[in-house]
Design a protein around this motif. Structure first.
Motif, mmCIF file in Angstrom:
data_model
loop_
_atom_site.group_PDB
_atom_site.id
_atom_site.type_symbol
_atom_site.label_atom_id
_atom_site.label_comp_id
_atom_site.label_asym_id
_atom_site.label_seq_id
_atom_site.Cartn_x
_atom_site.Cartn_y
_atom_site.Cartn_z
ATOM 1 N N UNK A 130 12.191 19.113 -8.600
ATOM 2 C CA UNK A 130 13.362 19.447 -7.793
ATOM 3 C C UNK A 130 12.895 19.731 -6.370
ATOM 4 N N UNK A 131 13.029 18.797 -5.454
ATOM 5 C CA UNK A 131 12.534 18.996 -4.086
ATOM 6 C C UNK A 131 13.311 20.044 -3.300
ATOM 7 N N UNK A 132 14.449 20.507 -3.817
ATOM 8 C CA UNK A 132 15.193 21.565 -3.140
ATOM 9 C C UNK A 132 14.578 22.939 -3.404
ATOM 10 N N UNK A 133 13.842 23.073 -4.522
ATOM 11 C CA UNK A 133 13.350 24.399 -4.896
ATOM 12 C C UNK A 133 11.871 24.430 -5.269
ATOM 13 N N UNK A 134 11.204 23.285 -5.303
ATOM 14 C CA UNK A 134 9.800 23.229 -5.695
ATOM 15 C C UNK A 134 8.990 22.469 -4.652
ATOM 16 N N UNK A 135 7.733 22.824 -4.540
ATOM 17 C CA UNK A 135 6.854 22.027 -3.697
ATOM 18 C C UNK A 135 6.432 20.780 -4.481
ATOM 19 N N UNK A 136 6.074 19.732 -3.768
ATOM 20 C CA UNK A 136 5.714 18.469 -4.421
ATOM 21 C C UNK A 136 4.578 18.681 -5.411
ATOM 22 N N UNK A 137 4.743 18.189 -6.613
ATOM 23 C CA UNK A 137 3.762 18.376 -7.672
ATOM 24 C C UNK A 137 2.389 17.800 -7.314
ATOM 25 N N UNK A 138 2.403 16.700 -6.541
ATOM 26 C CA UNK A 138 1.120 16.098 -6.169
ATOM 27 C C UNK A 138 0.576 16.690 -4.874
ATOM 28 N N UNK A 150 -2.505 8.103 -9.834
ATOM 29 C CA UNK A 150 -1.365 8.756 -9.208
ATOM 30 C C UNK A 150 -0.201 8.727 -10.198
ATOM 31 N N UNK A 151 0.862 9.437 -9.865
ATOM 32 C CA UNK A 151 2.032 9.435 -10.740
ATOM 33 C C UNK A 151 2.578 8.023 -10.944
ATOM 34 N N UNK A 152 2.622 7.253 -9.856
ATOM 35 C CA UNK A 152 3.178 5.910 -9.952
ATOM 36 C C UNK A 152 2.365 5.004 -10.855
ATOM 37 N N UNK A 153 1.049 5.022 -10.698
ATOM 38 C CA UNK A 153 0.200 4.171 -11.537
ATOM 39 C C UNK A 153 0.210 4.642 -12.987
ATOM 40 N N UNK A 180 0.829 -1.205 0.000
ATOM 41 C CA UNK A 180 0.000 0.000 0.000
ATOM 42 C C UNK A 180 0.867 1.260 0.000
ATOM 43 N N UNK A 181 1.870 1.308 0.876
ATOM 44 C CA UNK A 181 2.722 2.488 0.963
ATOM 45 C C UNK A 181 3.531 2.698 -0.316
ATOM 46 N N UNK A 182 3.898 1.617 -0.969
ATOM 47 C CA UNK A 182 4.659 1.732 -2.219
ATOM 48 C C UNK A 182 3.850 2.476 -3.268
ATOM 49 N N UNK A 183 2.634 1.986 -3.501
ATOM 50 C CA UNK A 183 1.780 2.546 -4.547
ATOM 51 C C UNK A 183 1.240 3.914 -4.142
ATOM 52 N N UNK A 184 0.920 4.073 -2.862
ATOM 53 C CA UNK A 184 0.272 5.296 -2.424
ATOM 54 C C UNK A 184 1.202 6.453 -2.162
ATOM 55 N N UNK A 185 2.500 6.177 -1.969
ATOM 56 C CA UNK A 185 3.403 7.267 -1.576
ATOM 57 C C UNK A 185 4.768 7.187 -2.245
ATOM 58 N N UNK A 186 5.497 6.095 -2.032
ATOM 59 C CA UNK A 186 6.890 6.039 -2.450
ATOM 60 C C UNK A 186 7.060 6.150 -3.960
ATOM 61 N N UNK A 187 6.274 5.406 -4.748
ATOM 62 C CA UNK A 187 6.429 5.447 -6.195
ATOM 63 C C UNK A 187 6.088 6.820 -6.766
ATOM 64 N N UNK A 188 5.117 7.499 -6.172
ATOM 65 C CA UNK A 188 4.775 8.829 -6.657
ATOM 66 C C UNK A 188 5.965 9.780 -6.527
ATOM 67 N N UNK A 208 8.661 -1.143 -1.997
ATOM 68 C CA UNK A 208 9.343 0.149 -1.933
ATOM 69 C C UNK A 208 9.328 0.727 -0.530
ATOM 70 N N UNK A 209 8.934 -0.073 0.469
ATOM 71 C CA UNK A 209 8.979 0.393 1.852
ATOM 72 C C UNK A 209 10.436 0.565 2.286
#
Length: 519
Positions: free
Chosen positions: A108-116, A489-492, A90-98, A196-197
């Motif tokens: 770029x997580x250093x300069x942008x907020x998360x796209x999702x 989601x991005x991952x799917x 669940x965590x892989x598909x719902x969070x990590x892969x995205x 992906x946990x």
């Protein structure tokens, strides 16, 4: 002090694989810092850097070339294996892969907020996700990113094997292999290996760190173990918030050990190494999340703490049997319960159904498996039979005490280092003169057998649903016509697009938000 350290192919292969993962991580972070787009070129660059590390550590000799070839083969085989097996966690598909897919597509997580717009993608530590994004950019296949887990596991196994040779020099290889198998059968590792946990990483980080301490102790003039410590500390604090805390406690114990036994040079070099790793890991490699969280939200562990937010993620994840209990009672209740039945291993409430559900990547009750209690008992017997000195009992108690640092001591995925209590006793017992005693060998074999059964059950429980899901996904992707889907989601979406499957999405909810080009 020389970097060139050993003729051990195992150590060189382990260091090369670990260096490869760190080079993936470092290169991605440098790209973010200078605001250039990473891509498929990151992986070959990381391999070249790891090859340079291997040659620097082993010299231009046959053992170095063998170690480099083995490391490359492990990476290739791991990627192919993961490509053939879909992840169902669940965590892989719902969070990590995205998170992985967004980084691959230019976030770029250093300069942008998360796209999702995900608070977890934005504000959690993400070392493994950065490594996985580099793999995705090279292979174009989302499932292959889990090869990072297998490479990490191989690295730990190889380094541990070398360390066991140093601390058990007179012991036959078969007994060192038994100890290594016990280490690798940790259910948190076997249950999450093909997902992906990231909780499993704490166990591998602990193994590599402990092995480095052994190498420092046995080879005090070598620089290599300090380099390993630097890498593993930097990775650990950027894998998960709690990992940095527990790794710090492990380093603290070794520091006290060095102080008590007069190894002041080792203590000084080790302390400087850890400090350097903390600075690099928090300020550069961990600019997101640590610097951003602190500057923008007033808490280094936002959103789990601080004035801006204090999200409770545990209430909904706590089984009913733990409600109202304290961390000590719930810890022992977890070890002795199965499924929804409290104290099942004591009152005979074990059923075939509860046994079948006893192993999973996210088990909240008896997450170490039903063999954990017998293994702890066998381990204590080995400690007594080997006449363990006070310092080893101190280490045993220290590891146990670490498990109670957080309230959720019942959740195995948060305390995988507890498995050390099944590994330390055979290390002490399987040395001369104790190994000559038939009773010691019998108890050690029984503990190893329990570990193998436990690990096999956990691995089977992890692989079965993934094999079933793989067949289902292959069927879906082979239909050859447009598939109607709910918002992806991005991952799917990545999985549909890389297989060339047309889809009709009802509503697209995670498109790049306005203003995402600047954080």
């Amino acid at each position: 002090m020389k970097l060139q350290h050993t003729d051990s192919r195992a150590l060189l292969a382990g260091v090369t694989s670990l260096g490869f993962l760190f080079a993936l991580f470092l290169t991605e972070c440098v790209c973010f810092a200078v605001n250039i787009r990473s891509g498929g070129w990151v992986l070959p660059v990381a391999f070249v850097l790891s090859a340079g590390l291997c040659l620097a550590a082993g010299g231009l000799r046959r053992c170095s070339y063998v170690a480099l070839a083995v490391s490359a083969a492990v990476g290739l085989v791991s990627a192919v294996l993961c490509m053939l097996l879909y992840d169902t966690a669940f965590d892989s598909v719902g969070y990590h892969y995205n998170t992985v897919v967004m980084i691959d597509r230019g976030w770029n997580p250093f300069s942008q907020y998360a796209w999702n717009d995900s608070v977890w993608s934005m504000h959690y530590a993400k070392a493994l996700e950065l490594m996985q994004a580099a793999v995705l950019s090279f292979t174009g296949n989302l499932q292959t990113v889990r090869c990072v887990n297998l490479i990490f596991t191989f690295s730990a196994a190889a380094i541990v094997w070398h360390a066991l040779g140093l601390c058990m020099p007179a012991t036959q290889p078969k007994w060192r292999l038994a100890v290594l198998l016990v280490a690798l059968c940790n259910p948190v590792l076997t249950g999450q290996l093909f997902s992906a946990l990231n909780d499993y990483a704490l166990w591998l980080e602990t193994l590599i760190l402990a092995s480095s301490f052994i190498i420092m102790w046995q080879r005090p003039l070598s620089r290599l173990p300090y380099l390993i410590v630097f890498v593993i500390v930097a990775i650990a604090i950027n894998t998960k918030f709690t990992h940095g805390f527990y790794i710090g406690l492990e380093c603290l114990f070794f520091a006290v050990w060095c102080l008590l036994y007069g190894r002041r040079d080792t203590l000084l070099r080790g302390s400087l190494t850890v400090i350097a790793a903390l600075v690099a890991g928090l300020c550069l490699l961990g600019y997101n999340p640590y610097v951003i969280n602190t500057l923008e939200y007033g808490s280094i562990v936002y959103p789990l703490g601080g004035a801006s937010a204090d999200i409770d993620i545990m209430t909904g994840n706590t089984p009913a049997m733990y409600v109202g209990g304290n961390r000590f009672g719930n810890f022992f209740k977890s070890l002795l319960s199965v499924g929804d039945t409290s104290w099942a291993l004591l009152n005979g409430g074990v059923t075939p159904g509860s046994l079948a559900r006893a192993y999973s990547s996210d088990m909240r009750v008896n997450g170490f498996g039903i063999f954990m209690v017998p293994m702890l008992a066998l381990g204590l017997a080995l400690m007594v039979m080997s006449r363990a000195r006070l310092r080893w009992w101190a280490l045993y108690v220290y590891v146990l005490a670490m498990a109670f640092c957080f309230e959720q001591s019942w959740w195995a995925r948060y305390i995988p280092f507890l498995w050390l209590l099944t590994m330390l006793p055979p290390v002490l017992a399987l040395r001369r003169p104790f190994i000559r005693r038939r009773a010691v060998r019998a108890v050690a074999l029984a503990l190893t057998a329990c570990a193998l059964l436990n690990g096999a059950a956990s691995l089977a429980a992890s692989l079965y649903p993934r094999l079933s899901y793989t067949l289902f996904m292959d069927y879906v992707f082979s239909r050859g016509r447009t598939v109607e889907v709910t918002p992806l989601t991005y991952g799917l979406r990545q999985q549909f697009e890389e297989r060339g499957v047309a889809y009709d999405e009802c509503l697209r909810v995670d498109s790049i938000p306005a203003g995402a080009e600047g954080y």
